[in-house]
Scaffold this motif. Sequence first.
Motif, PDB file in Angstrom:
ATOM      1  N   GLY A  48      46.907  12.095 -26.138  1.00  0.00           N
ATOM      2  CA  GLY A  48      48.082  11.291 -26.437  1.00  0.00           C
ATOM      3  C   GLY A  48      48.879  11.848 -27.604  1.00  0.00           C
ATOM      4  O   GLY A  48      48.598  12.922 -28.129  1.00  0.00           O
ATOM      5  N   LYS A  49      49.893  11.090 -27.989  1.00  0.00           N
ATOM      6  CA  LYS A  49      50.768  11.494 -29.088  1.00  0.00           C
ATOM      7  C   LYS A  49      50.480  10.608 -30.289  1.00  0.00           C
ATOM      8  O   LYS A  49      50.403   9.391 -30.163  1.00  0.00           O
ATOM      9  N   GLN A  50      50.338  11.227 -31.455  1.00  0.00           N
ATOM     10  CA  GLN A  50      50.088  10.469 -32.672  1.00  0.00           C
ATOM     11  C   GLN A  50      51.418  10.256 -33.403  1.00  0.00           C
ATOM     12  O   GLN A  50      52.189  11.193 -33.563  1.00  0.00           O
ATOM     13  N   ASN A  51      51.644   9.040 -33.830  1.00  0.00           N
ATOM     14  CA  ASN A  51      52.886   8.708 -34.534  1.00  0.00           C
ATOM     15  C   ASN A  51      52.710   8.873 -36.036  1.00  0.00           C
ATOM     16  O   ASN A  51      52.742   7.900 -36.792  1.00  0.00           O
ATOM     17  N   ILE A  52      52.525  10.113 -36.485  1.00  0.00           N
ATOM     18  CA  ILE A  52      52.421  10.382 -37.918  1.00  0.00           C
ATOM     19  C   ILE A  52      53.347  11.537 -38.261  1.00  0.00           C
ATOM     20  O   ILE A  52      53.658  12.366 -37.413  1.00  0.00           O
TER      21      ILE A  52
ATOM     22  N   VAL B 176      54.164  15.595 -42.967  1.00  0.00           N
ATOM     23  CA  VAL B 176      53.556  15.576 -44.298  1.00  0.00           C
ATOM     24  C   VAL B 176      52.159  14.955 -44.232  1.00  0.00           C
ATOM     25  O   VAL B 176      51.207  15.484 -44.812  1.00  0.00           O
ATOM     26  N   ILE B 177      52.024  13.850 -43.509  1.00  0.00           N
ATOM     27  CA  ILE B 177      50.721  13.210 -43.354  1.00  0.00           C
ATOM     28  C   ILE B 177      49.778  14.135 -42.587  1.00  0.00           C
ATOM     29  O   ILE B 177      48.584  14.226 -42.912  1.00  0.00           O
ATOM     30  N   THR B 178      50.296  14.851 -41.588  1.00  0.00           N
ATOM     31  CA  THR B 178      49.481  15.806 -40.841  1.00  0.00           C
ATOM     32  C   THR B 178      48.908  16.871 -41.771  1.00  0.00           C
ATOM     33  O   THR B 178      47.725  17.205 -41.694  1.00  0.00           O
ATOM     34  N   VAL B 179      49.737  17.401 -42.667  1.00  0.00           N
ATOM     35  CA  VAL B 179      49.279  18.429 -43.610  1.00  0.00           C
ATOM     36  C   VAL B 179      48.253  17.843 -44.576  1.00  0.00           C
ATOM     37  O   VAL B 179      47.209  18.457 -44.833  1.00  0.00           O
ATOM     38  N   ILE B 180      48.518  16.653 -45.092  1.00  0.00           N
ATOM     39  CA  ILE B 180      47.586  16.029 -46.034  1.00  0.00           C
ATOM     40  C   ILE B 180      46.228  15.771 -45.364  1.00  0.00           C
ATOM     41  O   ILE B 180      45.184  16.095 -45.926  1.00  0.00           O
ATOM     42  N   LEU B 181      46.252  15.217 -44.157  1.00  0.00           N
ATOM     43  CA  LEU B 181      45.001  14.966 -43.448  1.00  0.00           C
ATOM     44  C   LEU B 181      44.312  16.275 -43.070  1.00  0.00           C
ATOM     45  O   LEU B 181      43.081  16.359 -43.062  1.00  0.00           O
ATOM     46  N   GLY B 182      45.104  17.306 -42.770  1.00  0.00           N
ATOM     47  CA  GLY B 182      44.535  18.621 -42.489  1.00  0.00           C
ATOM     48  C   GLY B 182      43.856  19.225 -43.702  1.00  0.00           C
ATOM     49  O   GLY B 182      42.772  19.804 -43.603  1.00  0.00           O
TER      50      GLY B 182
ATOM     51  N   VAL C 248      42.669   9.783 -36.531  1.00  0.00           N
ATOM     52  CA  VAL C 248      42.346   8.537 -35.819  1.00  0.00           C
ATOM     53  C   VAL C 248      42.194   7.385 -36.809  1.00  0.00           C
ATOM     54  O   VAL C 248      42.717   6.288 -36.585  1.00  0.00           O
ATOM     55  N   ALA C 249      41.500   7.633 -37.918  1.00  0.00           N
ATOM     56  CA  ALA C 249      41.320   6.589 -38.936  1.00  0.00           C
ATOM     57  C   ALA C 249      42.656   6.174 -39.532  1.00  0.00           C
ATOM     58  O   ALA C 249      42.916   4.986 -39.723  1.00  0.00           O
ATOM     59  N   TYR C 250      43.516   7.145 -39.811  1.00  0.00           N
ATOM     60  CA  TYR C 250      44.832   6.837 -40.372  1.00  0.00           C
ATOM     61  C   TYR C 250      45.630   5.965 -39.395  1.00  0.00           C
ATOM     62  O   TYR C 250      46.264   4.991 -39.802  1.00  0.00           O
ATOM     63  N   GLY C 251      45.587   6.322 -38.108  1.00  0.00           N
ATOM     64  CA  GLY C 251      46.296   5.524 -37.107  1.00  0.00           C
ATOM     65  C   GLY C 251      45.748   4.112 -37.013  1.00  0.00           C
ATOM     66  O   GLY C 251      46.505   3.164 -36.847  1.00  0.00           O
ATOM     67  N   SER C 252      44.444   3.980 -37.139  1.00  0.00           N
ATOM     68  CA  SER C 252      43.829   2.652 -37.074  1.00  0.00           C
ATOM     69  C   SER C 252      44.176   1.809 -38.298  1.00  0.00           C
ATOM     70  O   SER C 252      44.446   0.616 -38.187  1.00  0.00           O
ATOM     71  N   ILE C 253      44.167   2.430 -39.456  1.00  0.00           N
ATOM     72  CA  ILE C 253      44.438   1.706 -40.700  1.00  0.00           C
ATOM     73  C   ILE C 253      45.902   1.288 -40.789  1.00  0.00           C
ATOM     74  O   ILE C 253      46.217   0.161 -41.186  1.00  0.00           O
ATOM     75  N   THR C 254      46.807   2.193 -40.422  1.00  0.00           N
ATOM     76  CA  THR C 254      48.240   1.902 -40.551  1.00  0.00           C
ATOM     77  C   THR C 254      48.803   1.171 -39.343  1.00  0.00           C
ATOM     78  O   THR C 254      49.951   0.730 -39.392  1.00  0.00           O
ATOM     79  N   GLY C 255      48.024   1.075 -38.273  1.00  0.00           N
ATOM     80  CA  GLY C 255      48.528   0.395 -37.084  1.00  0.00           C
ATOM     81  C   GLY C 255      49.390   1.285 -36.209  1.00  0.00           C
ATOM     82  O   GLY C 255      50.007   0.813 -35.273  1.00  0.00           O
ATOM     83  N   ARG C 256      49.409   2.583 -36.488  1.00  0.00           N
ATOM     84  CA  ARG C 256      50.187   3.520 -35.676  1.00  0.00           C
ATOM     85  C   ARG C 256      49.282   4.070 -34.594  1.00  0.00           C
ATOM     86  O   ARG C 256      48.585   5.050 -34.783  1.00  0.00           O
ATOM     87  N   LYS C 257      49.317   3.435 -33.467  1.00  0.00           N
ATOM     88  CA  LYS C 257      48.428   3.797 -32.368  1.00  0.00           C
ATOM     89  C   LYS C 257      48.942   5.039 -31.655  1.00  0.00           C
ATOM     90  O   LYS C 257      50.123   5.370 -31.695  1.00  0.00           O
TER      91      LYS C 257
END
Length: 89
Positions: free
Chosen positions: A26-30, A33-39, A78-87
């Motif tokens: 699927g597609k992540q709605n992030i 900048v968040i991608t780089v930080i999580l990376g 996945v955790a970021y999407g769950s916490i922020t509600g961005r499914k």
Amino acid sequence: MDIGEIIGTIIFGAVIGVLARLVLPGKQNISAVITVILGILGALIGYWLWGLVGGGDTSGIDWIRWFISIAAAALLVVAYGSITGRKQV
């Protein structure tokens, strides 16, 4: 840590973050900048875990460390999407 190591970590983190998002369905709605930080966080976790299991410096590419880093970053996405509600879409 000098400026070269900081820039290298950012670039490595960006690559790890993008690869982590590619392995997830699927597609992540992030944002990028968040991608780089999580990376970056995933890469640091991967390095730490690789050290815990006895991994050391090799003469080539540490593929296992890369896979661990990508998996850690994917879990963070996945955790970021769950916490922020961005499914995932």
